[in-house]
Design a protein around this motif. Structure first.
Motif, PDB file in Angstrom:
ATOM      1  N   UNK A   1       0.811  -1.219   0.000  1.00 13.01           N
ATOM      2  CA  UNK A   1       0.000   0.000   0.000  1.00 13.01           C
ATOM      3  C   UNK A   1       0.840   1.263   0.000  1.00 13.01           C
ATOM      4  N   UNK A   2       2.127   1.169   0.324  1.00 16.89           N
ATOM      5  CA  UNK A   2       3.031   2.314   0.241  1.00 16.89           C
ATOM      6  C   UNK A   2       3.803   2.254  -1.064  1.00 16.89           C
ATOM      7  N   UNK A   3       4.250   3.426  -1.510  1.00 11.64           N
ATOM      8  CA  UNK A   3       4.934   3.510  -2.798  1.00 11.64           C
ATOM      9  C   UNK A   3       6.159   2.600  -2.801  1.00 11.64           C
ATOM     10  N   UNK A   4       6.188   1.665  -3.729  1.00  5.77           N
ATOM     11  CA  UNK A   4       7.255   0.675  -3.742  1.00  5.77           C
ATOM     12  C   UNK A   4       7.531   0.223  -5.175  1.00  5.77           C
ATOM     13  N   UNK A   5       8.803  -0.042  -5.436  1.00  5.40           N
ATOM     14  CA  UNK A   5       9.222  -0.614  -6.708  1.00  5.40           C
ATOM     15  C   UNK A   5       9.541  -2.083  -6.478  1.00  5.40           C
ATOM     16  N   UNK A   6       8.915  -2.949  -7.248  1.00  4.24           N
ATOM     17  CA  UNK A   6       9.218  -4.375  -7.219  1.00  4.24           C
ATOM     18  C   UNK A   6      10.098  -4.702  -8.415  1.00  4.24           C
ATOM     19  N   UNK A   7      11.320  -5.109  -8.148  1.00  2.49           N
ATOM     20  CA  UNK A   7      12.258  -5.467  -9.208  1.00  2.49           C
ATOM     21  C   UNK A   7      12.334  -6.982  -9.280  1.00  2.49           C
ATOM     22  N   UNK A   8      11.970  -7.530 -10.415  1.00  2.41           N
ATOM     23  CA  UNK A   8      11.988  -8.974 -10.617  1.00  2.41           C
ATOM     24  C   UNK A   8      13.085  -9.279 -11.631  1.00  2.41           C
ATOM     25  N   UNK A   9      14.218  -9.763 -11.131  1.00  2.00           N
ATOM     26  CA  UNK A   9      15.320 -10.140 -12.025  1.00  2.00           C
ATOM     27  C   UNK A   9      15.105 -11.568 -12.515  1.00  2.00           C
ATOM     28  N   UNK A  10      15.690 -11.873 -13.672  1.00  2.00           N
ATOM     29  CA  UNK A  10      15.473 -13.178 -14.323  1.00  2.00           C
ATOM     30  C   UNK A  10      13.995 -13.397 -14.593  1.00  2.00           C
ATOM     31  N   UNK A  11      13.312 -12.342 -15.018  1.00  2.00           N
ATOM     32  CA  UNK A  11      11.859 -12.436 -15.242  1.00  2.00           C
ATOM     33  C   UNK A  11      11.510 -13.340 -16.410  1.00  2.00           C
ATOM     34  N   UNK A  12      12.494 -13.664 -17.252  1.00  4.95           N
ATOM     35  CA  UNK A  12      12.190 -14.537 -18.386  1.00  4.95           C
ATOM     36  C   UNK A  12      11.810 -15.944 -17.931  1.00  4.95           C
ATOM     37  N   UNK A  13      12.102 -16.303 -16.665  1.00  7.85           N
ATOM     38  CA  UNK A  13      11.750 -17.633 -16.165  1.00  7.85           C
ATOM     39  C   UNK A  13      10.309 -17.709 -15.683  1.00  7.85           C
ATOM     40  N   UNK A  14       9.620 -16.583 -15.609  1.00 12.25           N
ATOM     41  CA  UNK A  14       8.264 -16.585 -15.056  1.00 12.25           C
ATOM     42  C   UNK A  14       7.260 -17.143 -16.055  1.00 12.25           C
ATOM     43  N   UNK A  15       6.482 -18.163 -15.674  1.00  5.91           N
ATOM     44  CA  UNK A  15       5.393 -18.617 -16.542  1.00  5.91           C
ATOM     45  C   UNK A  15       4.217 -17.647 -16.461  1.00  5.91           C
ATOM     46  N   UNK A  16       3.250 -17.865 -17.328  1.00  4.36           N
ATOM     47  CA  UNK A  16       2.099 -16.958 -17.404  1.00  4.36           C
ATOM     48  C   UNK A  16       1.363 -16.847 -16.069  1.00  4.36           C
ATOM     49  N   UNK A  17       1.100 -17.947 -15.327  1.00  5.24           N
ATOM     50  CA  UNK A  17       0.391 -17.771 -14.041  1.00  5.24           C
ATOM     51  C   UNK A  17       1.121 -16.852 -13.068  1.00  5.24           C
ATOM     52  N   UNK A  18       2.446 -16.899 -13.043  1.00  8.20           N
ATOM     53  CA  UNK A  18       3.191 -16.008 -12.149  1.00  8.20           C
ATOM     54  C   UNK A  18       3.087 -14.559 -12.607  1.00  8.20           C
ATOM     55  N   UNK A  19       3.134 -14.340 -13.918  1.00  7.11           N
ATOM     56  CA  UNK A  19       2.954 -12.985 -14.434  1.00  7.11           C
ATOM     57  C   UNK A  19       1.553 -12.473 -14.115  1.00  7.11           C
ATOM     58  N   UNK A  20       0.558 -13.345 -14.220  1.00  8.65           N
ATOM     59  CA  UNK A  20      -0.807 -12.948 -13.871  1.00  8.65           C
ATOM     60  C   UNK A  20      -0.905 -12.586 -12.390  1.00  8.65           C
ATOM     61  N   UNK A  21      -0.176 -13.298 -11.552  1.00 11.58           N
ATOM     62  CA  UNK A  21      -0.187 -12.984 -10.125  1.00 11.58           C
ATOM     63  C   UNK A  21       0.402 -11.587  -9.878  1.00 11.58           C
ATOM     64  N   UNK A  22       1.521 -11.275 -10.521  1.00 10.08           N
ATOM     65  CA  UNK A  22       2.103  -9.938 -10.382  1.00 10.08           C
ATOM     66  C   UNK A  22       1.147  -8.865 -10.894  1.00 10.08           C
ATOM     67  N   UNK A  23       0.477  -9.172 -12.006  1.00 13.16           N
ATOM     68  CA  UNK A  23      -0.473  -8.205 -12.551  1.00 13.16           C
ATOM     69  C   UNK A  23      -1.637  -7.989 -11.596  1.00 13.16           C
ATOM     70  N   UNK A  24      -2.105  -9.065 -10.930  1.00 13.40           N
ATOM     71  CA  UNK A  24      -3.217  -8.910  -9.986  1.00 13.40           C
ATOM     72  C   UNK A  24      -2.822  -8.013  -8.819  1.00 13.40           C
TER      73      UNK A  24
END
Length: 412
Positions: free
Chosen positions: A274-297
């Protein structure tokens, strides 16, 4: 006769000085065990004060395992295959059946396949409504625009980066004496990150391996605007939604133990975001679609204030598999290889060893071996340091460099 009673009687005889091997043999016969076993019992009672068997470690299933089991419709064999694929120590299939049966008898509820499928469909429906901006557009808009835009993160000219409070050098391997250098790519990444923070959007930093993507992102966050926090989220091996949920919980350093249900874990993570924050996900190419959907949610949640930075070689291709998230990327920033014009300036600022090498030779090294890849320059620097320290009379010449090229370049 129980073990404790037998051992206590033998100890009484020993204290009285009347214990003989005949007593031990008789005790083994009564207990139905080997004579050496009775001697071991006596030794444990003398040294540890323990007359009962040592309790065995109780096998427990984690919440992630129960979630996998629920998604598999209660199929214990499917859970066993999942654990074997994840690697590490895996209990036997019979042990898993026994533990699942024990916990179900104790009151653990495992939703059937139909319930799990219905919950997934409801989640997909909620996500679709969020994508269409139908789920509370006014509240979401207010949450996303309430944060004042941060100042643009444009770095200074070429120079080294010291270690700061934000661990700017964490995760970046450098040879002894090496310094990070602010190249044109680093400045471009910093500008892209600043634009994403200003709009609370997402930025994708991509490029071939070894070009300094992680270093560029860390240098961009060497000075974070007031009111913002930066959290690096590690991508688990064989990532799953449950694994990403746990990785986020740990990366945010939330208090208490990890919740036993996904709903409670998501609530804790959402509250922290809820506070201003940057989430840095390194090696993001390993993320499958469900994990990307979770980040998007998480990004779509009206109570969060997130800027996403997805970094990795091939991360742009992974995002292409989820157009909903790709459409939220405000900057696609590639980190290219070093150009021939900037090689001399960059490598001489990177390490003092190269300051003694003429510029034409640096160009020859780049064309022959490094090909503008910063990681190759770093490896070559480490090999050159070692050669100069271990070889008497060694000097930096083309003969030495050709030998080192064979160590750095992969075999054809």
């Amino acid at each position: 006769m129980s073990r404790s009673v037998l051992v206590a009687r033998l100890l009484e005889l020993e204290a009285a000085g009347a214990l003989t091997t005949a007593h031990v043999r008789a005790g083994a016969q009564v207990g139905g065990v080997n004579v050496r076993t009775v001697w071991r019992w006596l030794d444990a009672a003398r040294t540890e004060g323990r007359m009962e068997p040592r309790p065995r470690a109780r096998l427990e299933l984690s919440d992630q395992m129960w979630e996998v089991l629920a998604q598999a419709g209660g199929n214990v064999a499917a859970l066993h295959r999942h654990l074997k694929a994840a690697g590490g120590e895996v209990p036997s299939l019979a042990s898993l059946h026994r533990v699942v049966r024990r916990d179900l008898q104790a009151g653990r509820v495992l939703p059937d396949r139909a319930v799990a499928r219905r919950e997934r469909e409801e989640q997909q429906t909620r996500q679709a409504l969020a994508d269409l901006a139908l789920a509370g557009p006014s509240e979401a808009g207010a949450a996303k625009t309430s944060t004042p835009p941060p100042p643009c993160l444009v770095p200074e000219a070429t120079g080294s980066l010291p270690v700061g409070e934000n661990c700017a050098l964490a995760g970046v391997a450098l040879p002894a004496g090496g310094q990070l250098v602010r190249t044109s790519s680093v400045r471009a990444v910093a500008e892209a990150v600043g634009q994403a923070m200003a709009t609370q959007g997402a930025v994708c930093v991509f490029g071939n391996p070894g070009r300094g993507k992680t270093a560029a992102v860390r240098m961009a966050f060497s000075e974070v605007p007031p009111g913002w926090k930066v959290t690096w989220v590690p991508v688990p091996v064989r990532p799953s939604v449950a694994g990403m949920r746990r990785a986020l919980f740990d990366a945010l350093a939330l208090a208490g133990r990890f919740p036993h249900t996904s709903a409670l874990a998501d609530a804790a993570v959402t509250e922290a975001l809820g506070e201003a924050r940057v989430l840095v996900v390194d090696e993001a190419q390993r993320l499958p679609v469900p994990c990307l959907e979770y980040l998007q949610s998480l990004w779509d949640h009206p109570g969060t204030r997130i800027t996403l930075v997805l970094c990795g070689a091939g991360s742009e291709r992974s995002l292409a598999r989820l157009p909903q998230l790709a459409s939220r990327v405000v900057a696609w920033q590639e980190v290219p290889r070093l150009t021939g014009a900037e090689v001399a300036t960059v490598v001489t600022g990177f390490h003092p060893l190269w300051r003694t090498v003429p510029a034409p030779d640096l160009t020859w090294i780049d064309r022959s071996c490094a090909h503008g890849t910063f990681r190759t320059w770093a490896a070559l620097t480490a090999h050159l340091q070692n050669a100069l320290l271990t070889t008497a009379g060694a000097s930096i010449d083309r003969a030495l460099l050709r030998r080192l090229f064979q160590r750095v370049a992969p075999p054809l």
